[in-house]
Design a protein around this motif. Structure first.
Motif, PDB file in Angstrom:
ATOM      1  N   ASP A 114       0.239  12.378   7.951  1.00  0.00           N
ATOM      2  CA  ASP A 114       0.394  11.063   7.317  1.00  0.00           C
ATOM      3  C   ASP A 114       1.471  10.271   8.041  1.00  0.00           C
ATOM      4  OD1 ASP A 114      -1.541  11.672   5.518  1.00  0.00           O
ATOM      5  OD2 ASP A 114      -0.211  11.976   3.802  1.00  0.00           O
ATOM      6  N   GLN A 115       1.336   8.949   7.975  1.00  0.00           N
ATOM      7  CA  GLN A 115       2.281   8.061   8.643  1.00  0.00           C
ATOM      8  C   GLN A 115       3.162   7.372   7.599  1.00  0.00           C
ATOM      9  OE1 GLN A 115      -0.037   5.443  11.089  1.00  0.00           O
ATOM     10  NE2 GLN A 115      -0.499   7.019  12.625  1.00  0.00           N
ATOM     11  N   LEU A 116       4.477   7.489   7.806  1.00  0.00           N
ATOM     12  CA  LEU A 116       5.449   6.891   6.913  1.00  0.00           C
ATOM     13  C   LEU A 116       6.217   5.800   7.639  1.00  0.00           C
ATOM     14  CD1 LEU A 116       7.005  10.062   5.196  1.00  0.00           C
ATOM     15  CD2 LEU A 116       5.005   8.741   4.488  1.00  0.00           C
ATOM     16  N   VAL A 117       6.713   4.854   6.867  1.00  0.00           N
ATOM     17  CA  VAL A 117       7.570   3.808   7.429  1.00  0.00           C
ATOM     18  C   VAL A 117       8.904   4.437   7.787  1.00  0.00           C
ATOM     19  CG1 VAL A 117       8.733   1.621   6.977  1.00  0.00           C
ATOM     20  CG2 VAL A 117       6.419   2.003   6.121  1.00  0.00           C
ATOM     21  N   LYS A 118       9.343   4.244   9.017  1.00  0.00           N
ATOM     22  CA  LYS A 118      10.567   4.878   9.486  1.00  0.00           C
ATOM     23  C   LYS A 118      11.799   4.298   8.816  1.00  0.00           C
ATOM     24  CE  LYS A 118      13.127   5.958  13.702  1.00  0.00           C
ATOM     25  NZ  LYS A 118      13.173   5.813  15.168  1.00  0.00           N
ATOM     26  N   ALA A 119      11.856   2.984   8.677  1.00  0.00           N
ATOM     27  CA  ALA A 119      12.977   2.310   8.019  1.00  0.00           C
ATOM     28  C   ALA A 119      12.457   1.668   6.738  1.00  0.00           C
ATOM     29  CB  ALA A 119      13.612   1.278   8.943  1.00  0.00           C
ATOM     30  N   ALA A 120      12.370   2.460   5.683  1.00  0.00           N
ATOM     31  CA  ALA A 120      11.758   1.999   4.432  1.00  0.00           C
ATOM     32  C   ALA A 120      12.777   1.288   3.565  1.00  0.00           C
ATOM     33  CB  ALA A 120      11.171   3.189   3.675  1.00  0.00           C
ATOM     34  N   THR A 121      12.325   0.239   2.880  1.00  0.00           N
ATOM     35  CA  THR A 121      13.155  -0.494   1.922  1.00  0.00           C
ATOM     36  C   THR A 121      12.295  -0.902   0.744  1.00  0.00           C
ATOM     37  OG1 THR A 121      12.722  -2.668   2.903  1.00  0.00           O
ATOM     38  CG2 THR A 121      14.580  -1.410   3.803  1.00  0.00           C
ATOM     39  N   GLU A 122      12.955  -1.314  -0.325  1.00  0.00           N
ATOM     40  CA  GLU A 122      12.238  -1.767  -1.516  1.00  0.00           C
ATOM     41  C   GLU A 122      11.544  -3.111  -1.278  1.00  0.00           C
ATOM     42  OE1 GLU A 122      14.085  -0.703  -5.560  1.00  0.00           O
ATOM     43  OE2 GLU A 122      15.836  -0.898  -4.236  1.00  0.00           O
ATOM     44  N   GLU A 123      11.934  -3.823  -0.212  1.00  0.00           N
ATOM     45  CA  GLU A 123      11.310  -5.117   0.081  1.00  0.00           C
ATOM     46  C   GLU A 123       9.866  -4.959   0.531  1.00  0.00           C
ATOM     47  OE1 GLU A 123      13.793  -7.041   2.879  1.00  0.00           O
ATOM     48  OE2 GLU A 123      15.471  -7.321   1.495  1.00  0.00           O
ATOM     49  N   ILE A 124       9.536  -3.781   1.053  1.00  0.00           N
ATOM     50  CA  ILE A 124       8.139  -3.511   1.416  1.00  0.00           C
ATOM     51  C   ILE A 124       7.450  -3.046   0.132  1.00  0.00           C
ATOM     52  CG2 ILE A 124       6.599  -2.209   2.921  1.00  0.00           C
ATOM     53  CD1 ILE A 124       8.940  -1.793   4.822  1.00  0.00           C
ATOM     54  N   ARG A 125       6.765  -3.941  -0.521  1.00  0.00           N
ATOM     55  CA  ARG A 125       6.213  -3.690  -1.832  1.00  0.00           C
ATOM     56  C   ARG A 125       5.005  -2.753  -1.784  1.00  0.00           C
ATOM     57  NH1 ARG A 125       9.988  -4.073  -4.795  1.00  0.00           N
ATOM     58  NH2 ARG A 125       8.506  -4.006  -6.531  1.00  0.00           N
ATOM     59  N   ASP A 126       4.794  -2.084  -2.885  1.00  0.00           N
ATOM     60  CA  ASP A 126       3.659  -1.173  -2.997  1.00  0.00           C
ATOM     61  C   ASP A 126       2.349  -1.965  -2.935  1.00  0.00           C
ATOM     62  OD1 ASP A 126       2.137   1.066  -3.368  1.00  0.00           O
ATOM     63  OD2 ASP A 126       2.468   1.173  -5.527  1.00  0.00           O
ATOM     64  N   GLY A 127       1.455  -1.576  -2.019  1.00  0.00           N
ATOM     65  CA  GLY A 127       0.168  -2.247  -1.857  1.00  0.00           C
ATOM     66  C   GLY A 127       0.189  -3.416  -0.898  1.00  0.00           C
ATOM     67  N   ALA A 128       1.360  -3.766  -0.353  1.00  0.00           N
ATOM     68  CA  ALA A 128       1.451  -4.898   0.567  1.00  0.00           C
ATOM     69  C   ALA A 128       0.880  -4.531   1.933  1.00  0.00           C
ATOM     70  CB  ALA A 128       2.896  -5.339   0.703  1.00  0.00           C
ATOM     71  N   SER A 129       0.379  -5.544   2.634  1.00  0.00           N
ATOM     72  CA  SER A 129      -0.101  -5.349   4.006  1.00  0.00           C
ATOM     73  C   SER A 129       1.094  -5.262   4.942  1.00  0.00           C
ATOM     74  CB  SER A 129      -1.008  -6.502   4.429  1.00  0.00           C
ATOM     75  OG  SER A 129      -2.127  -6.578   3.591  1.00  0.00           O
TER      76      SER A 129
END
Length: 382
Positions: free
Chosen positions: A343-358
């Motif tokens: 699986d591919q994860l966002v390396k620098a994850a934040t809450e600004e990247i909303r669930d379901g967003a493109s």
């Protein structure tokens, strides 16, 4: 000229407005479709350790008290004296013990005399009873009972004598093991014993400094997997630049109710004599590595006030996945979540990247175990 100037003035602001509009659109698009870097996760081993405070304690320590009320007659050691097992440390004096001993000895002789008299009486009655009708059977039984009672009294007197004799041994204070005298609370003529004042302080305190116990407490979350085959390293603030090693010898096997931690003990052989009991140490404890967890950079894990999660990217969409963190080492952390290898994860994850967003992928995915700062044994196992 006037007409041309007006025309240029009319065109200028329109062009500027368009540029501002384009920038606004780009900013909105960037928020709606953020550009992210991805990592491809895999399982592996994470080598980690924790540093906890520890304390050095004597391997053996004993407080020596006086059992008999007495006075100190002589002293042969002082603070700092090296002593050996069985060595005489002090002699006490209790004159009443000698009187008690003589009394116990006299009581033995007294009971022996009574016994011999009752035995002689029984022997005479027994000899006479051989002639039928001369001695009643009851008189013979009374005589034998009296003889046996007097014999028991003799044995009781002997036991009392042994008890008083044993008290004489308590007047000699001897070392129970090899060690050093670290405390002396008496002087010549000091009154000691259970009835002495001062809360019955110990006469001496003896400690074994050649072998020490390094005692630490491991928090509950790090206790799993520790065994008595592991080794720890520790340093002492007063001994800068020196590192010491010790093997885990004893684990409590249960948690302390107050600190929620497990007690561990290591044996430290103090051959150089540099270490002293009650010194504090900074102990580095290796944590057991496990290959059942995913290893990811810490930046890929979001810790909010509500939950801990990672962001998985699938078909260009962001998906929040609840997770739990395990051991940490450097920039890497163990991750437990409902995800699969590859699986591919966002390396620098934040809450600004909303669930379901493109999301827009900014660079080609990299494996999580190839990031710098990872402290892993070998290549990750899938």
């Amino acid at each position: 000229m006037v007409i041309g100037t007006g025309f240029l003035s009319a065109c200028g602001p329109n062009k500027k407005d368009k540029e501002e509009q384009n920038q606004t659109v780009e900013q909105v698009n960037a928020l709606d479709t953020p550009t992210v870097s991805l990592i491809t996760i895999a399982k592996g081993k994470l080598t980690s350790s924790i540093t906890v405070p520890g304390e050095l304690q004597p391997y053996q320590q004993v407080n020596l008290y006086a059992k008999i009320n007495s006075y100190v007659k002589s002293l042969t050691v002082d603070i700092g004296s090296q002593v050996h097992q069985g060595q005489l440390l002090a002699t006490l004096e209790a004159p009443e013990i000698n009187s008690q001993l003589e009394e116990a000895k006299s009581r033995i002789q007294q009971n022996k005399a009574i016994y011999f008299a009752s035995k002689a009486t029984y022997d005479r009655l027994y000899s006479t009873s051989k002639t039928p009708g001369t001695v009643s059977e009851n008189d013979l039984e009374q005589a034998i009972a009296k003889m046996q009672s007097d014999s028991a009294n003799v044995e009781a007197a002997k036991s009392a004598y042994k008890e008083v004799s044993a008290n004489l041994a308590y007047l000699q204070i001897r070392a129970p093991f090899d060690g050093i005298v670290t405390l002396r609370n008496i002087n010549l003529g000091t009154y000691v014993g259970p009835a002495a004042g001062g809360g019955n302080q110990p006469l001496f305190v003896i400690e074994d400094h050649k072998r020490l116990r390094l005692v630490i407490s491991i928090p509950e979350s790090f206790t799993g997997g520790l065994t008595n085959k592991d080794q720890v390293t520790f340093s002492i603030k007063e001994l800068q630049g020196e590192k010491f090693t010790a093997k885990i010898e004893r684990l409590a096997g249960s948690l302390d109710n107050t600190l929620r931690s497990e007690r561990l003990e290591m044996d430290v052989y103090n051959t150089s004599g540099k270490l002293l009991p009650n010194m504090y140490a900074d102990v580095n404890v290796p944590l057991p590595s496990r290959d059942s967890a995913f290893i990811v950079p810490k930046s890929a894990v979001v810790t909010s006030t509500e939950k801990v999660f990672v962001i998985r990217v699938k078909d260009g969409k962001a998906e929040w996945v609840n997770a739990k963190k395990g051991l940490e080492a450097g920039d890497m952390v163990e991750l437990y979540a409902d995800i699969q290898p590859g699986d591919q994860l966002v390396k620098a994850a934040t809450e600004e990247i909303r669930d379901g967003a493109s999301v827009k992928i900014g660079s080609s995915p990299v494996a999580a175990d190839d990031d710098k700062g990872a402290k892993k044994d070998t290549a990750a196992k899938k």
